[in-house]
Each structure stands twice: as C-alpha cells, then as structure tokens.
Scaffold this motif. Structure first.
Motif, PDB file in Angstrom:
ATOM      1  N   ARG A   1      29.430  37.418  16.645  1.00 47.38           N
ATOM      2  CA  ARG A   1      29.345  38.674  17.405  1.00 47.38           C
ATOM      3  C   ARG A   1      28.076  38.732  18.245  1.00 47.38           C
ATOM      4  NH1 ARG A   1      27.775  43.175  12.805  1.00 47.38           N
ATOM      5  NH2 ARG A   1      26.410  41.780  11.668  1.00 47.38           N
ATOM      6  N   TRP A   2      26.989  38.143  17.731  1.00 48.62           N
ATOM      7  CA  TRP A   2      25.740  38.182  18.498  1.00 48.62           C
ATOM      8  C   TRP A   2      25.784  37.212  19.677  1.00 48.62           C
ATOM      9  CZ3 TRP A   2      23.848  42.552  17.868  1.00 48.62           C
ATOM     10  CH2 TRP A   2      23.937  43.193  16.632  1.00 48.62           C
ATOM     11  N   LEU A   3      26.530  36.144  19.540  1.00 47.06           N
ATOM     12  CA  LEU A   3      26.741  35.262  20.698  1.00 47.06           C
ATOM     13  C   LEU A   3      27.568  35.977  21.762  1.00 47.06           C
ATOM     14  CD1 LEU A   3      27.474  31.847  18.934  1.00 47.06           C
ATOM     15  CD2 LEU A   3      25.366  32.575  20.078  1.00 47.06           C
ATOM     16  N   VAL A   4      28.538  36.759  21.324  1.00 50.47           N
ATOM     17  CA  VAL A   4      29.350  37.547  22.259  1.00 50.47           C
ATOM     18  C   VAL A   4      28.470  38.564  22.980  1.00 50.47           C
ATOM     19  CG1 VAL A   4      31.198  39.260  22.423  1.00 50.47           C
ATOM     20  CG2 VAL A   4      31.520  37.229  21.016  1.00 50.47           C
ATOM     21  N   VAL A   5      27.633  39.271  22.240  1.00 49.71           N
ATOM     22  CA  VAL A   5      26.735  40.253  22.851  1.00 49.71           C
ATOM     23  C   VAL A   5      25.795  39.566  23.845  1.00 49.71           C
ATOM     24  CG1 VAL A   5      24.816  41.850  22.390  1.00 49.71           C
ATOM     25  CG2 VAL A   5      26.849  41.895  20.934  1.00 49.71           C
ATOM     26  N   LEU A   6      25.228  38.438  23.460  1.00 50.89           N
ATOM     27  CA  LEU A   6      24.334  37.692  24.356  1.00 50.89           C
ATOM     28  C   LEU A   6      25.075  37.242  25.611  1.00 50.89           C
ATOM     29  CD1 LEU A   6      21.562  36.390  24.871  1.00 50.89           C
ATOM     30  CD2 LEU A   6      22.410  34.372  23.636  1.00 50.89           C
ATOM     31  N   SER A   7      26.300  36.755  25.447  1.00 46.16           N
ATOM     32  CA  SER A   7      27.064  36.299  26.618  1.00 46.16           C
ATOM     33  C   SER A   7      27.386  37.456  27.562  1.00 46.16           C
ATOM     34  CB  SER A   7      28.346  35.583  26.184  1.00 46.16           C
ATOM     35  OG  SER A   7      29.313  36.488  25.715  1.00 46.16           O
ATOM     36  N   ILE A   8      27.640  38.635  27.019  1.00 51.07           N
ATOM     37  CA  ILE A   8      27.907  39.806  27.859  1.00 51.07           C
ATOM     38  C   ILE A   8      26.648  40.199  28.628  1.00 51.07           C
ATOM     39  CG2 ILE A   8      28.412  42.285  27.820  1.00 51.07           C
ATOM     40  CD1 ILE A   8      30.410  41.679  25.537  1.00 51.07           C
ATOM     41  N   VAL A   9      25.513  40.222  27.952  1.00 54.02           N
ATOM     42  CA  VAL A   9      24.260  40.595  28.609  1.00 54.02           C
ATOM     43  C   VAL A   9      23.920  39.595  29.714  1.00 54.02           C
ATOM     44  CG1 VAL A   9      21.752  40.823  28.252  1.00 54.02           C
ATOM     45  CG2 VAL A   9      23.351  41.869  26.631  1.00 54.02           C
ATOM     46  N   VAL A  10      24.028  38.300  29.416  1.00 52.45           N
ATOM     47  CA  VAL A  10      23.737  37.271  30.413  1.00 52.45           C
ATOM     48  C   VAL A  10      24.715  37.361  31.583  1.00 52.45           C
ATOM     49  CG1 VAL A  10      23.771  34.767  30.822  1.00 52.45           C
ATOM     50  CG2 VAL A  10      22.593  35.690  28.814  1.00 52.45           C
ATOM     51  N   ALA A  11      25.999  37.475  31.283  1.00 51.27           N
ATOM     52  CA  ALA A  11      27.013  37.528  32.342  1.00 51.27           C
ATOM     53  C   ALA A  11      26.837  38.774  33.202  1.00 51.27           C
ATOM     54  CB  ALA A  11      28.414  37.491  31.738  1.00 51.27           C
ATOM     55  N   LEU A  12      26.574  39.902  32.585  1.00 52.31           N
ATOM     56  CA  LEU A  12      26.390  41.134  33.343  1.00 52.31           C
ATOM     57  C   LEU A  12      25.162  41.025  34.251  1.00 52.31           C
ATOM     58  CD1 LEU A  12      27.731  43.865  33.697  1.00 52.31           C
ATOM     59  CD2 LEU A  12      26.342  44.728  31.822  1.00 52.31           C
TER      60      LEU A  12
END
Length: 146
Positions: free
Chosen positions: A13-24
């Motif tokens: 889940r934290w990789l998902v959160v990190l990927s969303i922050v980076v992508a955004l």
C-alpha cells in the motif's frame, strides 16, 4: 500463508501511495512545463497502474484464502473494500486511452484526474475497513496463522 499475504498487501500500500504522489507530481510538472510524452511518462504511469493491479491481486488472494478459511466471506466491510478497490483498479489504466488519441495537454489533464479519482477511491475503500490498521504505518493485528 495468509499472514504473508497480509503483510505483502499492507506493505505494498505504501508503494501505491508513493507511486500516486510521484505520478501526480510528474503529471502536474509535465502539464505546466508543456513536456512531451515520452518513455519516462509511460514508466511513471505504468508503474502506478501496475502497483494498483498488484495490490488488488494480493488483496483478492488474501480475501479468498483468509475469508474462506476463517470468516466464510461474511465480513461486509471486506466486500465493500474489495468492490471499491476493484473500481479503482479498473479506473487506473484508463490513462492509456488518452495517450495517442488526445493532445499532450489533454493526456496530462486526464492522467491527473485519473490519479485523483483513484486516490479518492482508495481512501473511500480503506475507510470501510474496521480497526486501527487501516491508517497506520505498519500492519496491526495480523491474522492468525493457519
């Protein structure tokens, strides 16, 4: 086995959160600077989409194994969580449809909207879960070993 799936799902889940922050951040930067779509754009959005899919598969496996063996699928909060996350997993790769059919500006705007919608769905889906583990930084109350 279910404990391993639980920790994998909780950790991913934290990789998902990190990927969303980076992508955004990358999509907003690219929109503002009028950056052309390139390999990096595909990698950033592809990673986001892939991690959402991996997280969904881990959650589904956990639900099928743990829900069947222990809870007999009777937890409505898990069903609501799984349903909401399924919608998020379906929405995540929709950016691909804008990649070649739309202008670069429209692609970035669509990607930002998709990232925000998926983020909202994730927050909404996690809110169905009971217990303190849903918003903590580490998994709490792991399932019993089968």
């Amino acid at each position: 086995m279910t404990t391993g799936l639980y920790y994998a799902h909780s950790g991913t889940r934290w990789l998902v959160v990190l990927s969303i922050v980076v992508a955004l951040g990358f999509m907003i930067y690219s929109l503002v600077t009028r950056r052309e779509q390139d390999r990096v754009t595909r990698i950033v959005m592809g990673t986001f989409s892939a991690l959402i899919g991996i997280q969904w598969v881990l959650g589904l496996l956990y639900y099928l194994l743990y829900g069947n063996l222990i809870n007999n699928y009777s937890r409505p909060d898990w069903v609501a969580h799984l349903t909401t996350m399924t919608v998020a997993m379906i929405v995540a790769p929709l950016y691909v449809s804008f990649r070649k059919r739309a202008s670069t500006r429209v692609f970035y705007i669509a990607s930002i909207v998709i990232l925000l919608v998926v983020s909202g769905l994730i927050v909404y889906g996690v809110s169905f879960l009971s217990g303190g583990a849903r918003w903590s930084f580490s998994p709490q109350n792991p399932p019993p070993q089968l």
